[in-house]
Design an enzyme around this catalytic site. Structure first.
Site, PDB file in Angstrom:
ATOM      1  N   ASP A 136      10.195   1.410   5.394  1.00 54.90           N
ATOM      2  CA  ASP A 136       9.831   1.212   3.985  1.00 54.90           C
ATOM      3  C   ASP A 136      10.213   2.369   3.066  1.00 54.90           C
ATOM      4  OD1 ASP A 136       8.689  -1.145   4.812  1.00 54.90           O
ATOM      5  OD2 ASP A 136       6.654  -0.341   4.935  1.00 54.90           O
ATOM      6  N   GLU A 143     -28.058  22.538  -6.424  1.00 58.00           N
ATOM      7  CA  GLU A 143     -29.339  23.184  -6.717  1.00 58.00           C
ATOM      8  C   GLU A 143     -29.181  24.253  -7.792  1.00 58.00           C
ATOM      9  OE1 GLU A 143     -29.091  23.056  -2.118  1.00 58.00           O
ATOM     10  OE2 GLU A 143     -27.726  22.852  -3.824  1.00 58.00           O
ATOM     11  N   THR A 179       7.051   3.303   9.786  1.00 60.61           N
ATOM     12  CA  THR A 179       6.816   2.942   8.379  1.00 60.61           C
ATOM     13  C   THR A 179       7.752   3.715   7.465  1.00 60.61           C
ATOM     14  OG1 THR A 179       4.504   2.383   8.807  1.00 60.61           O
ATOM     15  CG2 THR A 179       5.090   2.901   6.530  1.00 60.61           C
ATOM     16  N   SER A 218       8.641  -6.309   4.078  1.00 57.40           N
ATOM     17  CA  SER A 218       7.196  -6.277   3.822  1.00 57.40           C
ATOM     18  C   SER A 218       6.849  -6.181   2.338  1.00 57.40           C
ATOM     19  CB  SER A 218       6.571  -5.083   4.557  1.00 57.40           C
ATOM     20  OG  SER A 218       7.135  -3.862   4.091  1.00 57.40           O
TER      21      SER A 218
END
Length: 369
Positions: free
Chosen positions: A206, A58, A202, A174
């Site tokens: 990885d 605004e 994970t 993966s």
């Protein structure tokens, strides 16, 4: 309301919404807001909220309009604020501008405001109309709405899987299930979130960096690690981005050597225990208290499954590659306890589909019964 006037209101509100979306991924923990100032049938000012701490939409629109705002109409996607935050109340600025009418897309869900801005404007004889494109605007600011009304972050689960729902082979391999195109897109959208979260498995499997390619804006890295077993040499510690390790409180006499090693590298966030693991809801509440409004969870299947079990997932993004891994020991994208009856299955609504090379991306809103 005359039909012609209603159409004008919708036209200008659509423009305000388009302006608001320019702030996507930049305004957290504030909502996205756009505003347009109209005098007669002419747009004399427009603006949007660019970043928390900067001018609200605004104020930006009224500054652009200057003296031309007097006697005009202000269109704003969200109710103007009536309280002091990082900036003064927008209601004050509207009253000073001489605006005679304000069209509000939706009422502010923030309990500190929630109708107060509209009430103050009406008390000062400013005409206020409310409720334009409300459904679209609520969807646009669904992240903010959940955060401000529940005290929890908005959680998006993002997975890359094969056609048979596998995220790795039985021996943990993966890289890479999806294509370069899919992975590049995944990195591009990371910057839209306050934090990226993974489970400890994970990290151990990885060793991800959890950064965002193509961007200088990187999300906070969060690892759910109940036993605080994140390796000190993990790649997620590379770069300058903040790292949070969510873990259980150390028991008396059981302070681990790893805790002392990791403390200089990351914030150790102690949360309550549930069934021997991190209490996920307590963790999310504590992350929200630190201003983390949106989180993307990228693995693994155990963490994702547990989040679904606790009904803490709001949105789902699933990349599917045209591959089959098979094998009962290969991990799936959603593990956890799961459901035992089909009629209790979690539904995904408002599904959308995009293609990235050979891969497909399904996105949708999670709905719990």
């Amino acid at each position: 309301m005359r039909r012609e006037m209603k159409q004008d209101h919708l036209k200008y509100m659509r423009l305000a919404m388009k302006l608001a979306l320019k702030g996507e991924g930049k305004t957290s923990p504030n909502p996205m807001v756009g505003a347009v100032v109209v005098k007669g049938n002419t747009i004399v000012g427009q603006g949007y909220h660019r970043k928390a701490g900067l001018a609200h939409a605004e104020v930006a629109a009224l500054d652009a309009a200057g003296k031309k705002a007097r006697g005009g109409r202000l269109y704003v996607t969200l109710e103007p604020c009536a309280h002091f935050g990082r900036t003064p109340p927008c209601v004050n600025r509207i009253l000073q501008s001489g605006i005679k009418e304000v069209c509000v897309g939706m009422i502010d869900p923030n309990p500190r405001n929630n109708g107060k801005g509209i009430e103050l404007l009406r008390q000062q004889r400013v005409r206020v109309e409310v409720g334009f494109m409300e459904e679209e605007l609520r969807r646009m600011n669904e992240v903010f709405i959940k955060y401000i009304t529940t005290g929890l972050p908005f959680v998006t689960v993002k997975v890359a899987q094969t056609l048979d729902g596998k995220i790795a082979t039985s021996n943990g391999e993966s890289k890479w299930i999806t294509s370069d195109i899919s992975r590049a897109y995944s990195h591009r959208i990371r910057k839209e979130f306050d934090a990226i979260m993974v489970g400890i498995n994970t990290v151990l499997r990885d060793n991800p960096r959890l950064d965002a390619w193509f961007s200088t804006q990187h999300p906070i890295k969060v690892v759910v690690d109940s036993q605080l077993s994140t390796p000190a040499h993990a790649q997620l510690f590379s770069g300058r981005q903040r790292v949070i390790l969510a873990t259980l409180p150390a028991k008396p006499g059981q302070e681990t050597e790893n805790r002392g090693i990791l403390s200089p590298k990351a914030q150790i966030l102690e949360v309550r225990e549930k069934d021997g693991q991190v209490n996920l809801k307590d963790m999310l509440k504590k992350l929200a208290q630190q201003g983390i409004v949106s989180i993307v969870v990228e693995g693994g299947g155990t963490l994702i499954g547990s989040l679904f079990d606790e009904r803490l997932v709001d949105r789902l993004m699933v990349f599917i590659a045209p591959k089959i891994i098979g094998g009962k020991d290969a991990p799936g994208s959603v593990m956890g306890k799961g459901i035992v009856r089909i009629d209790k299955a979690i539904r995904v609504k408002d599904m959308a589909l995009r293609r990235f090379g050979e891969d497909y991306l399904f996105t949708g809103r999670v709905e719990y019964k």
